[in-house]
Write an enzyme that holds these catalytic residues in place. Structure first.
Site, PDB file in Angstrom:
ATOM      1  N   ARG A  55       0.847  -1.194   0.000  1.00 36.64           N
ATOM      2  CA  ARG A  55       0.000   0.000   0.000  1.00 36.64           C
ATOM      3  C   ARG A  55       0.880   1.240   0.000  1.00 36.64           C
ATOM      4  O   ARG A  55       2.094   1.158   0.181  1.00 36.64           O
ATOM      5  CB  ARG A  55      -0.948  -0.014   1.205  1.00 36.64           C
ATOM      6  N   GLY A  56       0.201   2.399  -0.176  1.00 36.82           N
ATOM      7  CA  GLY A  56       0.944   3.646  -0.337  1.00 36.82           C
ATOM      8  C   GLY A  56       1.087   3.855  -1.846  1.00 36.82           C
ATOM      9  O   GLY A  56       1.517   2.930  -2.555  1.00 36.82           O
ATOM     10  N   ASP A 246      -2.334  10.609  -2.689  1.00 38.23           N
ATOM     11  CA  ASP A 246      -2.648   9.500  -3.596  1.00 38.23           C
ATOM     12  C   ASP A 246      -2.981   9.984  -4.993  1.00 38.23           C
ATOM     13  O   ASP A 246      -2.794   9.266  -5.965  1.00 38.23           O
ATOM     14  CB  ASP A 246      -3.813   8.672  -3.040  1.00 38.23           C
ATOM     15  N   ASN A 256      -5.903  12.121  -0.187  1.00 41.72           N
ATOM     16  CA  ASN A 256      -4.987  11.350   0.670  1.00 41.72           C
ATOM     17  C   ASN A 256      -5.863  10.599   1.667  1.00 41.72           C
ATOM     18  O   ASN A 256      -7.096  10.732   1.676  1.00 41.72           O
ATOM     19  CB  ASN A 256      -3.984  12.275   1.369  1.00 41.72           C
TER      20      ASN A 256
END
Ligand code: MRU
Length: 358
Positions: A55-56, A246, A256
């Site tokens: 993730r990220g 994001d 985000n």
């Protein structure tokens, strides 16, 4: 001086040549267990992205690029058109796993473009080119995070209190990270910051990942529940907010992790600057504003059950579980990229980053 090698060099995503396999650190097991898992099939890859094992935004992009390489290797056909068709189908499956982080579609597009460019080559040449593209995306992210960290560090001074939300450190990217990059870089240089890490309900990336990464790096980190951000700001303990992103729209509106916009609203009230840090691969110039950013909605079970020994709500209670929110551009002091620090008006400063690129 702090030894950050274990933290900043975390190989959260790696392709092992000897085993001919792609490995990721399963982030859902942290901080209790640091374990690698192997991703072989498209189903395993989609599941890993959807369930946040990886993730990220930047890490999802890097992982997807290597996934495309692994999947390309698995395609057994001598017919180039059929190969490209199958690879594109795999790309669509990966792309559907999470909608908000633009790095995912960006990396898949780059891999498909490379495949298309090598359509007249041999299978081996094609695979070599695809591997090189994935590795280049990874290398680039390391360089971008280093540059973002330098620019971000210029915005704070020794001893400052910094509040962060979610996790935008090495696990979410590569090496230093984005929002945590200046903190880790400064620590490496002997600076001391007092960091407040929002726990980040409901999936607790702040508690499980950010406080874990910072504590291991020797940073003075204090974990707080999300609803405690206001009191630490009011107490005068926070001089800057550093958050990741994001997807950044062309006007600076930024998606985000859910709760980021609340942090920015509080910060405005207390006169604290809000810095969004991210690579240019997270800026979507085709997206005019936040209203056009797709927001992922996740399973209500994450709110009601996950992490608890017993359910924390009645099984049929109505829940709303958006994974991201959009922080309006007028709440953002600056957007820090590898190419420099963009200030308002973002429509102009972001466009300037991409001049000559198209
Ligand atoms: O749902 P997640 O954990 O993938 O959300 C991550 C974030 O919102 C991060 O802040 C963002 O991706 C930036 S990571 C450098």
């Amino acid at each position: 001086m702090a030894d950050l090698t274990k933290v900043t060099h975390a190989q959260n995503i790696r392709y092992d040549w000897r085993a001919e396999a792609l490995y990721i650190i399963d982030q859902t097991l942290l901080p209790n267990e640091e374990r690698e898992i192997r991703l072989q099939t498209v189903e395993e890859m989609v599941d890993a992205i959807r369930t946040l094992k990886v993730r990220g935004a930047p890490a999802i992009g890097i992982c997807a690029a290597y996934c495309m390489y692994v999947l390309a290797r698995s395609i057994r056909t001598g017919d180039q058109q059929a190969f490209l068709q199958k690879l594109s189908e795999y790309g669509e499956q990966l792309n559907a796993s999470r909608p908000t982080a633009v790095n995912l579609s960006w990396a898949i597009r780059a891999m498909l473009h490379t495949a298309e460019e090598h359509r007249d080559c041999t299978r081996d040449q094609m695979l070599d080119a695809l591997y090189e593209e994935a590795a280049a995306i990874h290398r680039d992210d390391i360089a971008k995070c280093a540059a973002i960290s330098e620019y971000g560090l210029s915005l704070v001074k020794d001893g400052d209190g910094i509040l962060t939300h979610c996790n935008a450190g090495p696990l979410a990217t590569s090496r230093y990270g984005t929002a945590l990059g200046p903190i880790l870089l400064g620590t490496e240089r002997g600076m001391r910051f007092k960091v407040f890490s929002d726990e980040t309900r409901p999936l607790l990336q702040g508690a499980r990942l950010t406080s874990y990464e910072l504590q291991r790096a020797g940073v003075d980190v204090t974990l707080i529940c999300d609803n405690m951000a206001s009191i630490v700001m009011k107490n005068g303990w926070v001089q800057a907010c550093f958050v990741g992103c994001d997807r950044v729209a062309a006007n600076g509106d930024t998606a985000n992790k859910i709760g980021t916009s609340g942090v920015a609203i509080l910060a405005k009230h207390y006169g604290i600057p809000v810095y969004v840090l991210g690579p240019t691969s997270t800026i979507d110039m085709d997206c005019p504003d936040g209203a056009h950013i797709p927001i992922e909605e996740r399973d209500p079970e994450e709110i009601k059950n996950l992490w608890y020994e017993k359910p924390m709500a009645l099984p049929d209670v109505k829940c709303y579980n958006p994974a991201f929110d959009v922080t309006d551009h007028d709440l953002i002091t600056a957007i820090v990229t590898e190419k420099g620090i963009c200030r308002p008006p973002f429509t102009k400063s972001l466009a300037a980053l991409f001049k000559g690129n198209k």
